[in-house]
Design a protein around this motif. Structure first.
Motif, short mmCIF file in Angstrom:
data_model
loop_
_atom_site.label_atom_id
_atom_site.label_comp_id
_atom_site.label_asym_id
_atom_site.label_seq_id
_atom_site.Cartn_x
_atom_site.Cartn_y
_atom_site.Cartn_z
N LYS A 195 -46.05 -22.26 -1.16
CA LYS A 195 -46.04 -22.54 0.28
C LYS A 195 -46.33 -21.27 1.09
O LYS A 195 -46.87 -21.36 2.20
CB LYS A 195 -44.72 -23.17 0.70
N SER A 196 -46.01 -20.10 0.53
CA SER A 196 -46.42 -18.87 1.20
C SER A 196 -47.95 -18.80 1.22
O SER A 196 -48.55 -18.30 2.18
CB SER A 196 -45.85 -17.64 0.48
N GLY A 197 -48.57 -19.32 0.17
CA GLY A 197 -50.03 -19.43 0.14
C GLY A 197 -50.53 -20.36 1.24
O GLY A 197 -51.53 -20.06 1.91
N VAL A 198 -49.84 -21.48 1.44
CA VAL A 198 -50.22 -22.41 2.52
C VAL A 198 -50.13 -21.68 3.87
O VAL A 198 -51.04 -21.79 4.72
CB VAL A 198 -49.29 -23.65 2.53
N VAL A 218 -53.09 -20.92 6.66
CA VAL A 218 -53.01 -21.30 8.08
C VAL A 218 -53.36 -20.10 8.98
O VAL A 218 -54.13 -20.23 9.94
CB VAL A 218 -51.60 -21.86 8.41
N LYS A 219 -52.80 -18.94 8.65
CA LYS A 219 -53.09 -17.74 9.46
C LYS A 219 -54.57 -17.38 9.39
O LYS A 219 -55.22 -17.15 10.41
CB LYS A 219 -52.29 -16.53 8.93
N SER A 220 -55.06 -17.29 8.16
CA SER A 220 -56.44 -16.82 7.97
C SER A 220 -57.45 -17.80 8.56
O SER A 220 -58.37 -17.40 9.30
CB SER A 220 -56.68 -16.62 6.47
N LEU A 221 -57.29 -19.10 8.25
CA LEU A 221 -58.25 -20.08 8.77
C LEU A 221 -58.11 -20.27 10.27
O LEU A 221 -59.09 -20.58 10.95
CB LEU A 221 -58.08 -21.43 8.06
N GLY A 222 -56.89 -20.07 10.78
CA GLY A 222 -56.70 -20.16 12.23
C GLY A 222 -57.64 -19.20 12.93
O GLY A 222 -58.30 -19.54 13.93
N ALA A 223 -57.73 -17.97 12.38
CA ALA A 223 -58.63 -16.97 12.96
C ALA A 223 -60.09 -17.32 12.71
O ALA A 223 -60.94 -17.27 13.61
CB ALA A 223 -58.31 -15.60 12.37
N GLU A 224 -60.37 -17.72 11.47
CA GLU A 224 -61.76 -17.97 11.08
C GLU A 224 -62.37 -19.16 11.82
O GLU A 224 -63.56 -19.15 12.15
CB GLU A 224 -61.80 -18.21 9.56
N LEU A 225 -61.57 -20.17 12.09
CA LEU A 225 -62.11 -21.39 12.70
C LEU A 225 -61.98 -21.41 14.22
O LEU A 225 -62.48 -22.33 14.87
CB LEU A 225 -61.41 -22.62 12.09
N ALA A 226 -61.30 -20.42 14.80
CA ALA A 226 -61.18 -20.35 16.26
C ALA A 226 -62.55 -20.03 16.85
O ALA A 226 -63.32 -19.27 16.25
CB ALA A 226 -60.18 -19.26 16.65
N PRO A 227 -62.91 -20.56 18.00
CA PRO A 227 -62.09 -21.44 18.85
C PRO A 227 -62.33 -22.92 18.58
O PRO A 227 -61.82 -23.76 19.31
CB PRO A 227 -62.60 -21.08 20.25
N ALA A 233 -53.11 -27.96 22.42
CA ALA A 233 -54.41 -27.27 22.42
C ALA A 233 -54.31 -25.75 22.38
O ALA A 233 -55.27 -25.07 22.01
CB ALA A 233 -55.22 -27.71 23.65
N SER A 234 -53.16 -25.19 22.76
CA SER A 234 -53.01 -23.72 22.78
C SER A 234 -52.38 -23.17 21.51
O SER A 234 -52.11 -21.97 21.42
CB SER A 234 -52.15 -23.30 23.97
N MET A 235 -52.12 -24.02 20.56
CA MET A 235 -51.39 -23.57 19.36
C MET A 235 -52.28 -23.65 18.12
O MET A 235 -52.73 -24.72 17.74
CB MET A 235 -50.16 -24.46 19.15
N SER A 236 -52.49 -22.50 17.51
CA SER A 236 -53.21 -22.46 16.24
C SER A 236 -52.72 -21.27 15.43
O SER A 236 -52.27 -20.27 15.99
CB SER A 236 -54.72 -22.37 16.47
#
Ligand SMILES: NC(=O)c1ccc[n+]([C@@H]2O[C@H](COP(=O)([O-])OP(=O)(O)OC[C@H]3O[C@@H](n4cnc5c(N)ncnc54)[C@H](OP(=O)(O)O)[C@@H]3O)[C@@H](O)[C@H]2O)c1
Length: 227
Positions: free
Chosen positions: A135-138, A142-151, A209-212
């Motif tokens: 789950k630490s991997g999960v 979330v952190k990494s893809l949050g940045a990569e897929l923003a905005p 919408a402001s949370m990623s």
């Protein structure tokens, strides 16, 4: 109307999620067994997301990945295969569905992804080495893809404490265990699937919408408070 893909809507938290979502969205469920819910807005694909090819889906505004595990053993009894199996269902399954459905999500307005972690990723507890690692991997995903897929695409996770589902049935199998688990939480309760589903539907909605890149602890105080 939005279309949301839910992997794991046949049982537990995922089932509570699809029961809520069908009232306002089209829902495409993917699981090995059929959900006990019939609704004009619900489509089901029987599929083992680890073993089989994922179904072709034309359009989706959101993706929720629910499969997970609770495999609690002392480190001396956890095999390398235990770690691999937990990593496969919790992390690689999520990666597989995200990679498959990313192209259709990207074409939509304000798409969103939701994954599931656990309080055991933040709170050190005996016998949780394998699930905590996965789950630490999960959470890293979330952190990494949050940045990569923003905005374009939001991605978040919910990290629940014990939730009354089939997966947690071994932890809640008699009154004494239920009382112990209730008492361990500062809010003197644990979770039911419906309250986790409420959080999930909020995070999938445009109200979030402001949370990623966030991991939302639904911890009944067990991570946050020492009383
Ligand atoms: N329950 C808890 O106490 C708790 C605590 C912390 C974190 N969590 C996390 O919350 C999430 C949901 O937990 P839950 O208790 O709702 O789990 P659950 O009751 O076991 O439900 C899991 C869902 O995933 C599906 N699934 C499992 N393996 C699959 C596969 N290989 N292919 C396709 N579908 C699969 C299952 O459907 P089929 O069997 O029909 O395939 C089921 O619909 C998990 O990630 C879990 O780790 C739960």
């Amino acid at each position: 109307m939005k279309t949301i893909i839910v992997v794991g809507g046949s049982k537990g938290i995922g089932n509570a999620i699809i029961s809520k979502l069908v009232n306002s969205s089209k829902v495409v469920n993917i699981s090995r067994t059929v959900p006990n819910l019939e609704h004009a807005n619900l489509t089901h694909y029987s599929c083992d997301v680890i073993q089989e090819n994922l179904p072709e889906i034309e359009t989706a505004d959101g993706l929720i990945y629910c499969p997970g595990s609770i495999n609690l053993k002392p480190i001396s009894r956890l095999s390398i295969d235990d770690f691999k199996n937990d990593f496969e269902i919790n992390v690689l399954g999520a990666v597989k569905v995200i990679q498959k459905y990313l192209p259709i999500l990207k074409t939509r307005n304000k798409p969103s992804i939701l994954l599931f972690s656990t309080v055991a990723a933040k709170l050190g507890m005996p016998f949780h080495a394998s699930i905590s690692t996965s789950k630490s991997g999960v959470e890293g995903l979330v952190k990494s893809l949050g940045a990569e897929l923003a905005p374009t695409i939001r991605i978040n996770a919910i990290a629940p404490t014990v939730t009354d589902t089939q997966l947690a049935s071994k932890l809640l199998r008699n009154d004494k265990m239920i009382e112990n688990i209730t008492e361990r939480h500062p809010l003197k309760k644990f979770l039911n699937p419906e309250e986790v589903a409420d959080m999930a539907t909020f995070l999938m909605s445009d109200k979030a919408a402001s949370m990623s890149g966030q991991v939302f602890e639904m911890d009944c105080g067990i991570v946050t408070f020492k009383i």
